[in-house]
Design a protein around this motif. Structure first.
Motif, mmCIF file in Angstrom:
data_model
loop_
_atom_site.group_PDB
_atom_site.id
_atom_site.type_symbol
_atom_site.label_atom_id
_atom_site.label_comp_id
_atom_site.label_asym_id
_atom_site.label_seq_id
_atom_site.Cartn_x
_atom_site.Cartn_y
_atom_site.Cartn_z
ATOM 1 N N ILE A 153 -17.234 29.760 -45.964
ATOM 2 C CA ILE A 153 -16.748 29.983 -44.601
ATOM 3 C C ILE A 153 -15.941 28.776 -44.133
ATOM 4 C CG2 ILE A 153 -17.423 30.293 -42.190
ATOM 5 C CD1 ILE A 153 -19.887 31.782 -43.135
ATOM 6 N N VAL A 154 -14.776 29.026 -43.550
ATOM 7 C CA VAL A 154 -13.974 27.970 -42.925
ATOM 8 C C VAL A 154 -14.358 27.934 -41.448
ATOM 9 C CG1 VAL A 154 -11.659 27.130 -42.426
ATOM 10 C CG2 VAL A 154 -12.110 28.358 -44.572
ATOM 11 N N ILE A 155 -14.997 26.865 -41.029
ATOM 12 C CA ILE A 155 -15.568 26.803 -39.686
ATOM 13 C C ILE A 155 -14.496 26.542 -38.632
ATOM 14 C CG2 ILE A 155 -17.159 25.545 -38.187
ATOM 15 C CD1 ILE A 155 -18.475 27.407 -40.239
ATOM 16 N N LYS A 156 -14.461 27.442 -37.641
ATOM 17 C CA LYS A 156 -13.526 27.311 -36.530
ATOM 18 C C LYS A 156 -14.212 27.506 -35.183
ATOM 19 C CE LYS A 156 -9.617 28.961 -39.301
ATOM 20 N NZ LYS A 156 -8.901 27.665 -39.348
ATOM 21 N N ASP A 157 -15.542 27.722 -35.205
ATOM 22 C CA ASP A 157 -16.274 27.987 -33.970
ATOM 23 C C ASP A 157 -17.769 27.811 -34.246
ATOM 24 O OD1 ASP A 157 -16.894 28.707 -31.401
ATOM 25 O OD2 ASP A 157 -15.862 30.648 -31.458
ATOM 26 N N ASN A 158 -18.553 27.763 -33.178
ATOM 27 C CA ASN A 158 -20.007 27.798 -33.352
ATOM 28 C C ASN A 158 -20.404 29.149 -33.934
ATOM 29 O OD1 ASN A 158 -20.332 25.238 -32.113
ATOM 30 N ND2 ASN A 158 -20.272 26.186 -30.093
ATOM 31 N N LEU A 159 -21.384 29.149 -34.833
ATOM 32 C CA LEU A 159 -21.803 30.400 -35.473
ATOM 33 C C LEU A 159 -23.323 30.490 -35.514
ATOM 34 C CD1 LEU A 159 -19.555 30.616 -38.681
ATOM 35 C CD2 LEU A 159 -19.232 31.850 -36.529
ATOM 36 N N ILE A 160 -23.817 31.720 -35.482
ATOM 37 C CA ILE A 160 -25.219 31.996 -35.775
ATOM 38 C C ILE A 160 -25.251 32.856 -37.029
ATOM 39 C CG2 ILE A 160 -27.351 33.090 -34.979
ATOM 40 C CD1 ILE A 160 -26.455 32.541 -32.120
ATOM 41 N N LEU A 161 -25.917 32.360 -38.067
ATOM 42 C CA LEU A 161 -26.001 33.075 -39.343
ATOM 43 C C LEU A 161 -27.437 33.511 -39.578
ATOM 44 C CD1 LEU A 161 -23.773 30.695 -41.501
ATOM 45 C CD2 LEU A 161 -23.130 32.902 -40.522
ATOM 46 N N THR A 162 -27.584 34.781 -39.936
ATOM 47 C CA THR A 162 -28.921 35.359 -40.127
ATOM 48 C C THR A 162 -29.027 35.972 -41.521
ATOM 49 O OG1 THR A 162 -29.014 35.896 -37.759
ATOM 50 C CG2 THR A 162 -30.607 36.992 -39.197
ATOM 51 N N PRO A 163 -30.062 35.626 -42.281
ATOM 52 C CA PRO A 163 -30.220 36.210 -43.616
ATOM 53 C C PRO A 163 -30.776 37.631 -43.541
ATOM 54 C CG PRO A 163 -32.057 34.746 -43.152
ATOM 55 C CD PRO A 163 -31.130 34.649 -41.976
ATOM 56 N N VAL A 164 -30.371 38.442 -44.488
ATOM 57 C CA VAL A 164 -30.862 39.824 -44.583
ATOM 58 C C VAL A 164 -31.687 39.944 -45.862
ATOM 59 C CG1 VAL A 164 -30.227 42.248 -44.854
ATOM 60 C CG2 VAL A 164 -28.953 40.785 -43.263
ATOM 61 N N PHE A 165 -32.906 40.457 -45.710
ATOM 62 C CA PHE A 165 -33.802 40.669 -46.841
ATOM 63 C C PHE A 165 -34.042 42.170 -47.010
ATOM 64 C CE2 PHE A 165 -34.766 36.633 -44.826
ATOM 65 C CZ PHE A 165 -34.784 35.751 -45.893
ATOM 66 N N GLU A 166 -34.104 42.617 -48.240
ATOM 67 C CA GLU A 166 -34.357 44.021 -48.525
ATOM 68 C C GLU A 166 -35.523 44.152 -49.498
ATOM 69 O OE1 GLU A 166 -30.747 45.739 -49.948
ATOM 70 O OE2 GLU A 166 -29.720 45.571 -47.997
ATOM 71 N N VAL A 167 -36.150 45.327 -49.487
ATOM 72 C CA VAL A 167 -37.269 45.590 -50.398
ATOM 73 C C VAL A 167 -36.822 45.332 -51.832
ATOM 74 C CG1 VAL A 167 -38.778 47.374 -51.327
ATOM 75 C CG2 VAL A 167 -38.366 47.255 -48.871
ATOM 76 N N GLY A 168 -37.671 44.616 -52.570
ATOM 77 C CA GLY A 168 -37.327 44.243 -53.931
ATOM 78 C C GLY A 168 -37.346 45.417 -54.892
ATOM 79 N N SER A 169 -36.421 45.411 -55.816
ATOM 80 C CA SER A 169 -36.352 46.401 -56.891
ATOM 81 C C SER A 169 -36.292 45.618 -58.199
ATOM 82 C CB SER A 169 -35.109 47.283 -56.727
ATOM 83 O OG SER A 169 -34.984 48.198 -57.782
ATOM 84 N N TYR A 170 -37.282 45.806 -59.066
ATOM 85 C CA TYR A 170 -37.445 44.897 -60.195
ATOM 86 C C TYR A 170 -37.448 45.652 -61.536
ATOM 87 C CZ TYR A 170 -39.023 42.178 -56.216
ATOM 88 O OH TYR A 170 -39.100 41.571 -54.998
ATOM 89 N N ASN A 171 -36.847 45.035 -62.537
ATOM 90 C CA ASN A 171 -36.804 45.600 -63.886
ATOM 91 C C ASN A 171 -37.993 45.093 -64.691
ATOM 92 O OD1 ASN A 171 -34.299 47.130 -63.911
ATOM 93 N ND2 ASN A 171 -33.269 45.153 -63.688
ATOM 94 N N VAL A 172 -38.734 46.015 -65.240
ATOM 95 C CA VAL A 172 -39.879 45.675 -66.084
ATOM 96 C C VAL A 172 -39.598 46.201 -67.486
ATOM 97 C CG1 VAL A 172 -42.351 45.953 -66.457
ATOM 98 C CG2 VAL A 172 -41.447 45.777 -64.122
ATOM 99 N N THR A 173 -39.690 45.321 -68.471
ATOM 100 C CA THR A 173 -39.417 45.677 -69.864
ATOM 101 C C THR A 173 -40.706 45.586 -70.678
ATOM 102 O OG1 THR A 173 -37.161 44.814 -69.692
ATOM 103 C CG2 THR A 173 -38.050 45.110 -71.908
ATOM 104 N N TYR A 174 -40.944 46.588 -71.512
ATOM 105 C CA TYR A 174 -42.123 46.608 -72.382
ATOM 106 C C TYR A 174 -41.679 46.345 -73.819
ATOM 107 C CZ TYR A 174 -44.370 48.951 -68.418
ATOM 108 O OH TYR A 174 -44.858 49.275 -67.176
#
Length: 265
Positions: A153-174
């Motif tokens: 990001i090229v900063i040109k103003d005050n900003l509020i940044l918020t992280p987004v988390f989503e339900v995990g989806s995982y690969n399981v190998t046997y």
């Protein structure tokens, strides 16, 4: 004479000769990157055409400069200020900020960023900004749309940044190992908080039997027990694993031993 501090430069006339009681023509200037115009000031008290008196070193506009009544030599100096903006990092749903909560960033510079920690079973996906932002490549991301690398990001103003988390989806190998092969599915995708579906296997040597599973990562069971990577996991324990990351599960065999009893009659 027109001068500038080291954070900008005069691009127009730098000096002009005027008659007594005449008015300056004014000049033009540019500011260096990361700096903005602060003020002009004069090294002496001056009087404007309308009689207004401007004290030395007090701020004066270009329009006022053009209305100074010249009565002696003067020096007009341009001053700048270092532009910095505040970047605030807010906690998101299903996760939190685990690094710095805010930082000051100079105009046209890039944030250092921070660290985030997702809640169990969730994964960090992207950032959201409360304002439109421009990236290093010139792309503009509209407020509310995903930002995948805030360091761009090229900063040109005050900003509020918020992280987004989503339900995990995982690969399981046997995987199989010596004397054991996987006969069922060799891979599955597990979405938190679902458990493993499991698989089937076949022993290739009658001198061996199923021993245990091992994981390439630490695993958490639903009784809060943690089994370290490489340690034995039983079939029952396999069913109770809370999947929170990709993992490789390997089936292992152990040799079958028989006991011979001798008795005397």
């Amino acid at each position: 004479m027109y001068l500038s501090d080291k954070y900008g430069s005069i691009t127009g006339i730098k000096e002009e000769t005027l008659k007594y009681k005449e008015n300056p023509s004014g000049t033009t200037y540019v500011s260096n990157s990361n700096y903005k115009f602060l003020k002009f000031s004069v090294n002496k008290d001056v009087v404007l055409v309308d009689g207004t008196k401007i004290m030395k070193h007090a701020p004066i506009t270009m329009e006022q400069i053009k209305n100074i009544v010249i009565e002696e030599d003067i020096i007009i100096t341009l001053y700048h200020y270092d532009v910095k903006y505040t970047i605030t990092y807010n906690n998101g749903e299903n996760g939190e900020i685990s690094g710095i909560l805010s930082e000051e960033v100079a105009l046209n510079s890039n944030p250092l960023g921070t660290e985030v920690t997702a809640n169990l079973g969730y994964e960090f996906k992207y950032w959201l900004s409360d304002k439109n932002v421009e990236l290093l490549n010139g792309e503009v991301i509209i407020a509310g749309n995903p930002i995948f690398n805030i360091n761009n990001i090229v900063i040109k103003d005050n900003l509020i940044l918020t992280p987004v988390f989503e339900v995990g989806s995982y690969n399981v190998t046997y995987l199989g190992s010596d004397y054991i092969i996987i006969t069922g599915k060799t891979n599955e995708v597990v979405i938190y908080p679902n458990k493993l579906g499991g698989t089937t296997y076949n022993i290739l040597n009658s001198n061996y039997k199923f021993g245990y599973w091992t994981s390439d990562v630490d695993v958490l069971l639903d009784n809060d027990e943690t089994i370290k990577a490489g340690n034995p996991i039983s079939d029952e324990e396999l069913k109770s694993i809370i999947v929170t990351s990709d993992m490789v599960l390997t089936a292992n065999t152990k040799m079958t031993y028989y006991t011979v009893y001798y008795k005397c009659e």
